[in-house]
Design a protein around this motif. Structure first.
Motif, PDB file in Angstrom:
ATOM      1  N   ASN A  77      48.315   1.520  71.495  1.00  0.00           N
ATOM      2  CA  ASN A  77      47.337   1.615  70.667  1.00  0.00           C
ATOM      3  C   ASN A  77      45.911   1.778  71.378  1.00  0.00           C
ATOM      4  N   THR A  99      48.424  -0.142  61.508  1.00  0.00           N
ATOM      5  CA  THR A  99      48.054  -0.580  62.813  1.00  0.00           C
ATOM      6  C   THR A  99      48.794  -1.903  63.408  1.00  0.00           C
ATOM      7  N   THR A 140      52.335   5.165  69.192  1.00  0.00           N
ATOM      8  CA  THR A 140      50.915   4.868  68.976  1.00  0.00           C
ATOM      9  C   THR A 140      50.523   5.057  67.575  1.00  0.00           C
TER      10      THR A 140
END
Lengths: 407, 407
Positions: free
Chosen positions: B194, B178, B123
């Motif tokens: 995520n 990300t 994550t």
């Protein structure tokens, strides 16, 4: 008429929340629970309503609840396998409003306070109980005094102070402070619901009832829990005694109370076969929330443990920290060092006792590790550095070298 | 065959956990839930078992559970009275294994990972999601990568690192990180669950179902919740859409998404009537866990909110902190600043909207304040000093001057 009962000298006294010590032997008293058929009210979610037949409350003000209770019983299968143990579970009390088992007790004490029209409550604590009492005090809209040691950490002040309690840092001996709190409480009608408050102990009983219900209405063979002032273990033993009285179980579990070696007055007395513990002058342990050198219910605990064939043991800080890490890394449970004493205690205990494969062992996890982040050594963590550009390569190097980062 | 669905351009794609973005519009997709009669399994405690008809899971591995779900719905009667509001409740998600709502999502994503035979998860997070993913990763015995910003606080490293996850501090833009995580994940078969992971969002749905069941099987009129990446609010709206599809409710609640003024890209776009938000360059707010300048599901949230007659608003840091304090001091609930945005949002909202006295308003409390003690200003606490000797007198002076220490 409600009564307190002194387990130490077997006398009964009418209830007075401002005076909870036996006038004969000065041990703290507990609530006397009269016999008679009692039922669980399983249609209720709120544990006070669910277990109301067993609690010394005339009525339950639901508006005072913060959602306490119903904490999970979590299987610890990987630890079970690793150590060749029978069925092993964590009763995880960190699932409570302020993150510790204290809320189960405070919930009942605050009900009592409100039902008696008391509008000032207090506690002597440096940690879990401070936050718990402050939270329920806020909820009940009663003035709340939290007496803490002079050198209390900022974190502990914040987590209790946020609820609007009046925090008083007191210079002087902690044991004396506890005694003083009771005398001030009596004079000023401030209900000091300290660690061995009889109604608090009634709240801890509910944890025992939940364990019973979550274990398919059976008593587990072993319950490990940390022991400090003594209120928690008295509550749990009382729970199973009442279940036996109700013919719901045949046998009370074997309780193993665990202390940190650096503060183990009860383990020392138990091992030496003494009926009274020696107060310690100096304590030193990472398990701060159980570092009580002068546990108010200590002698009562020694008596109860012996009468019920239990044990009190102590564990080293290094084992406490190792146990904390294993609970997190193998089971996903991050608890206080005080709570991981249970696993460390189990490690020690299993060298001496042969478990039956059908046994069920419960570790009572008393609070969340979030309350004591400082106990963790960052050097033990698996930390790497990367830039966006070399992230790919960094992950590649992390991958083979460490399975799940365990060191 | 399971499908993902792009809510933004209404297309469906077969499920691939390594590629969750729509190939047409690049918005994140969600799980497509086929119609058909579904039931609640109310004999189950585990929410994944209770709501299994609604979840895209073939089977549920109970051993992966950490006791998530069943968080309380707590009445906020004193706030209700103080502000002349209709019935007001907190759905308190801090009663979860790692103290935040993230666990409800992680619980489902990790089930999916294990059922697909994936043994590496990850994550990108600096806080709640890091600890949550690390805990469930440990539980499931899968290698866990947590990518964090270079300047992450020690507390956040500790609360994720304790679970044995590999923590990688990455220098560079967070939004880019990300994106990079997804491309690395696809290549290395690391399932990056995520904030907008479709299975995570399915987990958040369960919070909506719990609200429905706890509200006597009715939909509340208003639900206030913080909005950051967008996954949480999408999950809650989807929950009530599915309840409507099942004819269990007539009308979907009015959702009010709340952002912190110092990071409010969605509130800005909503107010300006835009369908797409502008990514922010700089953010500044005390509500760190919702300070996402480039919310991945932002455009989908704008569309969903508009289609369902909801709102997105923003609140000032000073109101966030005031709300945090009032929740603690009036109701006994100590939450993250991100969570108290809901009360601050309600204060703002009630100036513009007239509530009906029969309305029911829910504030979703996303996480415990213990995770962000630094947000509290010690100067706002009621702290005193005393010695054992003058404690009596000190309590006397504290008593009249402050009612419950509120300043």
């Amino acid at each position: 008429m409600e009564y307190f009962e002194c387990l130490f000298c077997d006398k009964k006294f009418p209830v007075d929340v401002f005076d909870i010590f036996c006038s004969h032997c000065r041990e703290p008293m507990i609530c006397y629970s009269p016999p008679g058929k009692k039922n669980f009210h399983l249609d209720k979610v709120n544990p006070l309503e669910k277990f109301r037949d067993f609690l010394p409350l005339e009525k339950i003000g639901k508006e005072l609840s913060l959602g306490e209770g119903n904490s999970p019983l979590i299987g610890l299968n990987r630890l079970k396998e690793k150590y060749g143990l029978p069925d092993l579970y964590a009763k995880d009390e960190s699932f409570n409003p302020t993150g510790s088992f204290k809320d189960m007790g405070t919930a009942v004490s605050v009900q009592k306070a409100v039902s008696l029209g008391i509008n000032k409550i207090g506690t002597v604590s440096t940690g879990n109980m401070a936050a718990s009492t402050a939270a329920y005090g806020a909820r009940a809209n009663v003035k709340t005094y939290v007496l803490v040691k002079e050198d209390v950490t900022q974190e502990k002040l914040l987590s209790a102070g946020i609820f609007g309690a009046s925090l008083i840092k007191v210079k002087g001996d902690y044991g004396e402070l506890t005694k003083k709190s009771f005398s001030i409480g009596k004079k000023k009608k401030i209900y000091f619901m300290n660690s061995v408050d009889p109604f608090r102990i009634e709240g801890y009983k509910m944890i025992g009832f939940e364990i019973f219900l979550q274990s398919n209405r059976e008593a587990p063979q072993y319950i490990f829990l940390p022991v400090s002032a003594g209120g928690h273990i008295i509550g749990l033993i009382k729970a199973f005694q009442e279940l036996k009285q109700q013919d719901l179980i045949q046998k009370i579990p074997t309780f193993v109370g665990v202390q940190a070696e650096g503060c183990s007055p009860l383990a020392a007395a138990f091992t030496a076969g003494q009926t009274r513990f020696q107060r310690l002058q100096k304590v030193k342990t990472i398990a701060q929330s159980i570092s009580n050198p002068d546990p108010p219910a200590g002698n009562t605990v020694l008596k109860l443990i012996r009468e019920n064939n239990g044990f009190i043991t102590s564990v080293r800080d290094e084992d406490i920290l190792k146990a904390q890490k294993e609970l997190a890394q193998l089971e996903g449970i991050f608890c206080l060092p005080a709570s991981s004493t249970t696993l460390a205690g189990l490690w020690k205990f299993k060298k001496e006792v042969k478990f039956d494969r059908n046994d069920k062992i419960i570790l009572v996890i008393t609070g969340t590790g979030l309350k004591s982040l400082k106990a963790i050594d960052p050097a033990g963590l698996d930390i790497h550095q990367a830039s966006l550009e070399d992230l790919d390569a960094t992950i590649q190097t992390v991958e083979p070298s460490s399975l799940r980062g365990m060191k």
